[in-house]
Design a protein around this motif. Structure first.
Motif, PDB file in Angstrom:
ATOM      1  N   MET A 124     -76.609  29.504  33.735  1.00 45.64           N
ATOM      2  CA  MET A 124     -75.590  29.480  32.680  1.00 45.64           C
ATOM      3  C   MET A 124     -74.259  28.912  33.161  1.00 45.64           C
ATOM      4  O   MET A 124     -73.431  28.495  32.360  1.00 45.64           O
ATOM      5  CB  MET A 124     -75.317  30.903  32.185  1.00 45.64           C
ATOM      6  CG  MET A 124     -76.503  31.544  31.522  1.00 45.64           C
ATOM      7  SD  MET A 124     -76.040  33.098  30.783  1.00 45.64           S
ATOM      8  CE  MET A 124     -77.034  34.208  31.726  1.00 45.64           C
ATOM      9  N   LEU A 125     -74.024  28.947  34.477  1.00 47.41           N
ATOM     10  CA  LEU A 125     -72.698  28.596  34.988  1.00 47.41           C
ATOM     11  C   LEU A 125     -72.551  27.105  35.229  1.00 47.41           C
ATOM     12  O   LEU A 125     -73.447  26.468  35.784  1.00 47.41           O
ATOM     13  CB  LEU A 125     -72.444  29.332  36.310  1.00 47.41           C
ATOM     14  CG  LEU A 125     -72.291  30.845  36.229  1.00 47.41           C
ATOM     15  CD1 LEU A 125     -72.234  31.436  37.625  1.00 47.41           C
ATOM     16  CD2 LEU A 125     -71.037  31.197  35.452  1.00 47.41           C
ATOM     17  N   SER A 126     -71.398  26.576  34.854  1.00 44.75           N
ATOM     18  CA  SER A 126     -71.146  25.178  35.152  1.00 44.75           C
ATOM     19  C   SER A 126     -69.745  25.058  35.746  1.00 44.75           C
ATOM     20  O   SER A 126     -68.926  25.953  35.604  1.00 44.75           O
ATOM     21  CB  SER A 126     -71.326  24.342  33.878  1.00 44.75           C
ATOM     22  OG  SER A 126     -70.139  23.830  33.409  1.00 44.75           O
ATOM     23  N   SER A 127     -69.497  23.976  36.440  1.00 48.08           N
ATOM     24  CA  SER A 127     -68.210  23.804  37.098  1.00 48.08           C
ATOM     25  C   SER A 127     -67.098  23.754  36.055  1.00 48.08           C
ATOM     26  O   SER A 127     -67.243  23.127  35.004  1.00 48.08           O
ATOM     27  CB  SER A 127     -68.232  22.509  37.907  1.00 48.08           C
ATOM     28  OG  SER A 127     -66.947  22.213  38.396  1.00 48.08           O
ATOM     29  N   ASN A 128     -65.979  24.422  36.358  1.00 46.66           N
ATOM     30  CA  ASN A 128     -64.861  24.436  35.410  1.00 46.66           C
ATOM     31  C   ASN A 128     -63.690  23.591  35.901  1.00 46.66           C
ATOM     32  O   ASN A 128     -62.566  23.746  35.443  1.00 46.66           O
ATOM     33  CB  ASN A 128     -64.400  25.886  35.166  1.00 46.66           C
ATOM     34  CG  ASN A 128     -63.842  26.529  36.422  1.00 46.66           C
ATOM     35  OD1 ASN A 128     -63.991  26.008  37.527  1.00 46.66           O
ATOM     36  ND2 ASN A 128     -63.192  27.664  36.264  1.00 46.66           N
TER      37      ASN A 128
ATOM     38  N   PHE B  16     -72.957  20.810  35.597  1.00 43.23           N
ATOM     39  CA  PHE B  16     -74.158  21.657  35.678  1.00 43.23           C
ATOM     40  C   PHE B  16     -75.331  20.850  36.209  1.00 43.23           C
ATOM     41  O   PHE B  16     -75.512  19.718  35.804  1.00 43.23           O
ATOM     42  CB  PHE B  16     -74.506  22.193  34.283  1.00 43.23           C
ATOM     43  CG  PHE B  16     -75.756  23.018  34.261  1.00 43.23           C
ATOM     44  CD1 PHE B  16     -76.994  22.423  33.987  1.00 43.23           C
ATOM     45  CD2 PHE B  16     -75.720  24.375  34.550  1.00 43.23           C
ATOM     46  CE1 PHE B  16     -78.159  23.164  33.994  1.00 43.23           C
ATOM     47  CE2 PHE B  16     -76.881  25.126  34.553  1.00 43.23           C
ATOM     48  CZ  PHE B  16     -78.102  24.515  34.277  1.00 43.23           C
TER      49      PHE B  16
END
Lengths: 219, 141
Positions: free
Chosen positions: B8-12, B20
């Motif tokens: 679920m996590l992607s670079s911010n 992702f």
């Protein structure tokens, strides 16, 4: 699990040792937390066997309650590392497997609507204006089934309008009005405890196609 | 951290177009068995990025998950594939390491939280509780 049992387990959790006023850190008491999650599960089937995210998790009370009621996976997100340390220890004490992410909610990097339900007790916006709506905006982007949130009753009409018009909610319902007991935590608190009228909301997001969301640019 | 969360996590990071999936830098993996829930797996399957999960599980040391996602109908009958899916998604934990932004290479560390407490005054037994949290960004107040 019975409501009383849930409330009792949540009552044993550690809370903020040095609450930060600028983040509006107030503990979500076991009374409200247990009833919020119990309603979400028993009335709407939104917790057990689902992926649940706790936004602005603080010491992790809502996330822990979700895990205790059978959520398959709980993720807790908060901006403050000290709170997350307490939340981690609380999860460990209850033998719950919760993943915690330290991040500012408005710059959360998230892919799609894999999370089923978001539960949150966001800051009300008394310190940083509009932050309650920032939380709601992100929650409605991330959740696929429902968002449960607590907001001041005085903002009820504004939230109802904004949620449906601007924030992608297909429905916005006040489940009940609660009294949120705010203890005397900060120096500027004059009374020992104050009751604030708070609405428990259930929002249903409009479904969207699978996409990667850059929430920082979207806010 | 479970691979379900990783999925679920992607670079911010500002300016990144596709953050992702985050690249996994493994330092320690722990396997924790948890009861399998077939319905949950069937429901979540369409939402999972299979390639990201399969690649990540390989990096974590688990090579059983096929690279090509199964047809949804296969999940109805093939218990073995469900078991492998379950294991990769929920039973592999990245205990120590980091996640890297795929475009910038910037690293997000996994942090273990320790609490040492003395069990009783008489015995001075030490209990070390190790807990995980994943940290994005640096904040100072």
């Amino acid at each position: 699990m019975k409501l009383k049992q849930l409330e009792s387990l949540l009552g044993d959790l550690q809370q903020f040792s040095n609450p930060k006023v600028e983040l509006e850190q107030y503990p979500t008491g076991p009374h409200i937390a247990s009833r919020l999650l119990y309603t979400a599960e028993n009335s709407f089937d939104d917790i057990s066997n689902k992926v649940v995210a706790d936004f602005g998790c603080g010491c992790g009370t809502l996330g822990a309650a979700a895990a205790l009621l059978g959520a398959e996976q709980v993720i807790g997100i908060d901006i403050d590392s000290q709170s997350l340390e307490i939340a981690s220890m609380n999860a460990k004490d209850l033998e719950l497997d919760i993943d915690f992410v330290q991040c500012d909610i408005s710059s959360l990097g998230w892919r799609g609507q894999i999370v089923d339900t978001v539960v949150m007790n966001p800051p009300f916006g008394t310190r940083k204006k509009g932050v309650d709506m920032d939380f709601l905006f992100v929650a409605l982007k991330v959740a696929s089934r429902a968002v449960y949130s607590l907001h001041k009753t005085s903002t009820r009409d504004y939230i109802k309008r904004t949620a449906k018009r601007d924030l992608n909610a297909s429905s916005a319902e006040v489940l009940c009005e609660l009294r949120f007991g705010v203890p005397q935590l900060y120096k500027f608190h004059k009374k020992k405890e104050v009751d604030i009228a708070v609405d428990l909301w259930r929002f249903v997001p409009r479904r969207s196609g699978e996409r990667t969301i850059n929430l920082r640019s979207a806010v | 951290m479970r691979l379900l969360t990783h999925n679920m996590l992607s670079s911010n990071i500002k300016g990144v177009t596709n953050g992702f999936p985050l690249r996994i830098q493994v330092e320690k993996v722990v396997e924790k068995e948890v009861e399998i829930n077939h319905d949950f797996l069937r429901n979540i399957f369409p939402k999972i990025d299979w390639k990201a999960l399969s690649d990540a599980s390989r990096i974590m040391g688990y090579n059983e998950l096929p690279e090509v996602p199964p047809e949804p109908s296969v999940l109805e009958s093939d218990i073995e594939i469900l078991r492998k899916f379950h294991h990769a998604l929920l039973e592999l934990h990245l205990e120590e390491g980091a996640l890297l932004c795929p475009e910038t290479g910037r690293s997000f560390r996994l942090i273990r939280v320790f609490r040492i407490c003395f069990y009783s005054r008489m015995r001075f037994e030490k209990m070390v509780w190790c807990l995980i949290r994943l940290r994005f960004g640096d904040y100072e107040f």
